[in-house]
Design a protein around this motif. Sequence first.
Motif, PDB file in Angstrom:
ATOM      1  N   VAL A   1       0.852  -1.183   0.000  1.00  0.00           N
ATOM      2  CA  VAL A   1       0.000   0.000   0.000  1.00  0.00           C
ATOM      3  C   VAL A   1       0.893   1.240   0.000  1.00  0.00           C
ATOM      4  CG1 VAL A   1      -0.192  -0.003   2.529  1.00  0.00           C
ATOM      5  CG2 VAL A   1      -1.929   1.139   1.149  1.00  0.00           C
ATOM      6  N   ALA A  23      -4.212   6.630   1.467  1.00  0.00           N
ATOM      7  CA  ALA A  23      -3.666   5.328   1.108  1.00  0.00           C
ATOM      8  C   ALA A  23      -4.182   4.888  -0.249  1.00  0.00           C
ATOM      9  CB  ALA A  23      -4.031   4.298   2.166  1.00  0.00           C
ATOM     10  N   SER A  24      -3.357   4.125  -0.935  1.00  0.00           N
ATOM     11  CA  SER A  24      -3.775   3.558  -2.216  1.00  0.00           C
ATOM     12  C   SER A  24      -3.052   2.246  -2.426  1.00  0.00           C
ATOM     13  CB  SER A  24      -3.461   4.521  -3.361  1.00  0.00           C
ATOM     14  OG  SER A  24      -2.069   4.743  -3.448  1.00  0.00           O
ATOM     15  N   ARG A  26      -3.992  -1.028  -1.933  1.00  0.00           N
ATOM     16  CA  ARG A  26      -4.577  -2.234  -1.355  1.00  0.00           C
ATOM     17  C   ARG A  26      -5.806  -1.845  -0.536  1.00  0.00           C
ATOM     18  NH1 ARG A  26      -0.117  -6.814   0.070  1.00  0.00           N
ATOM     19  NH2 ARG A  26       1.132  -6.572  -1.814  1.00  0.00           N
ATOM     20  N   THR A  27      -6.433  -2.841   0.036  1.00  0.00           N
ATOM     21  CA  THR A  27      -7.656  -2.584   0.793  1.00  0.00           C
ATOM     22  C   THR A  27      -7.306  -1.879   2.095  1.00  0.00           C
ATOM     23  OG1 THR A  27      -8.648  -4.564  -0.145  1.00  0.00           O
ATOM     24  CG2 THR A  27      -9.724  -3.599   1.779  1.00  0.00           C
ATOM     25  N   PHE A  28      -7.626  -0.621   2.145  1.00  0.00           N
ATOM     26  CA  PHE A  28      -7.257   0.210   3.286  1.00  0.00           C
ATOM     27  C   PHE A  28      -7.816  -0.331   4.590  1.00  0.00           C
ATOM     28  CE2 PHE A  28      -6.013   3.993   5.357  1.00  0.00           C
ATOM     29  CZ  PHE A  28      -7.065   4.459   6.127  1.00  0.00           C
ATOM     30  N   SER A  29      -9.028  -0.848   4.545  1.00  0.00           N
ATOM     31  CA  SER A  29      -9.691  -1.291   5.774  1.00  0.00           C
ATOM     32  C   SER A  29      -9.059  -2.538   6.374  1.00  0.00           C
ATOM     33  CB  SER A  29     -11.175  -1.526   5.515  1.00  0.00           C
ATOM     34  OG  SER A  29     -11.346  -2.483   4.496  1.00  0.00           O
ATOM     35  N   ARG A  71     -10.360   7.556  11.090  1.00  0.00           N
ATOM     36  CA  ARG A  71     -10.168   7.032   9.740  1.00  0.00           C
ATOM     37  C   ARG A  71     -11.486   7.095   8.986  1.00  0.00           C
ATOM     38  NH1 ARG A  71      -7.749   1.318  10.205  1.00  0.00           N
ATOM     39  NH2 ARG A  71      -8.059   1.298   7.939  1.00  0.00           N
ATOM     40  N   ASP A  73     -12.720   5.049   5.859  1.00  0.00           N
ATOM     41  CA  ASP A  73     -12.388   3.984   4.914  1.00  0.00           C
ATOM     42  C   ASP A  73     -12.949   4.263   3.523  1.00  0.00           C
ATOM     43  OD1 ASP A  73     -12.473   1.139   7.255  1.00  0.00           O
ATOM     44  OD2 ASP A  73     -10.999   2.732   6.902  1.00  0.00           O
ATOM     45  N   LYS A  75     -12.794   7.016   2.062  1.00  0.00           N
ATOM     46  CA  LYS A  75     -11.822   7.901   1.425  1.00  0.00           C
ATOM     47  C   LYS A  75     -10.402   7.364   1.505  1.00  0.00           C
ATOM     48  CE  LYS A  75     -14.465  12.145   2.219  1.00  0.00           C
ATOM     49  NZ  LYS A  75     -14.444  13.508   2.800  1.00  0.00           N
ATOM     50  N   ASN A  76     -10.247   6.170   2.108  1.00  0.00           N
ATOM     51  CA  ASN A  76      -8.908   5.574   2.275  1.00  0.00           C
ATOM     52  C   ASN A  76      -7.949   6.545   2.953  1.00  0.00           C
ATOM     53  OD1 ASN A  76      -9.828   3.281   1.047  1.00  0.00           O
ATOM     54  ND2 ASN A  76      -8.702   3.575  -0.859  1.00  0.00           N
ATOM     55  N   THR A  77      -8.438   7.189   3.984  1.00  0.00           N
ATOM     56  CA  THR A  77      -7.659   8.240   4.633  1.00  0.00           C
ATOM     57  C   THR A  77      -7.719   8.106   6.151  1.00  0.00           C
ATOM     58  OG1 THR A  77      -8.063   9.758   2.795  1.00  0.00           O
ATOM     59  CG2 THR A  77      -7.328  10.735   4.856  1.00  0.00           C
TER      60      THR A  77
END
Length: 123
Positions: A1, A23-24, A26-29, A71, A73, A75-77
């Motif tokens: 990631v 994040a980018s 992969r699956t952030f969660s 977090r 999820d 927004k992957n942030t």
Amino acid sequence: VQLQASGGGLVQAGGSLRLSCAASGRTFSDYTMGWFRQTPGKEREFVSSISWSGGMTSYADSVKGRFTISRDDAKNTVYLQMNSLKDEDTAVYYCAADSADLGRSRAYEYDYWGQGTQVTVSS
């Protein structure tokens, strides 16, 4: 990631900043997310972490009651809201991702790192 931290800057003591880490890849969660900080000549130190679900958070004693991690999820942030900043909070802040959902706080336990963002608190 891949992780990209932002939001650092210069702020007066007592002020606030919000750091973001996007994040980018992969699956952030699937990752526990953490924030660490480092000053010249010192080891990288744990600041805060948040679990996969966001249900568990952890803070270094030095920031408890002043910093809040969260977090989004969708927004992957991951965010770090920093209030009542002190001179000793001056550091480069790094976000990191840990594939284990164990609430770990040692830098070597984290798998992925962002590039860091400078926070400078002036008195």
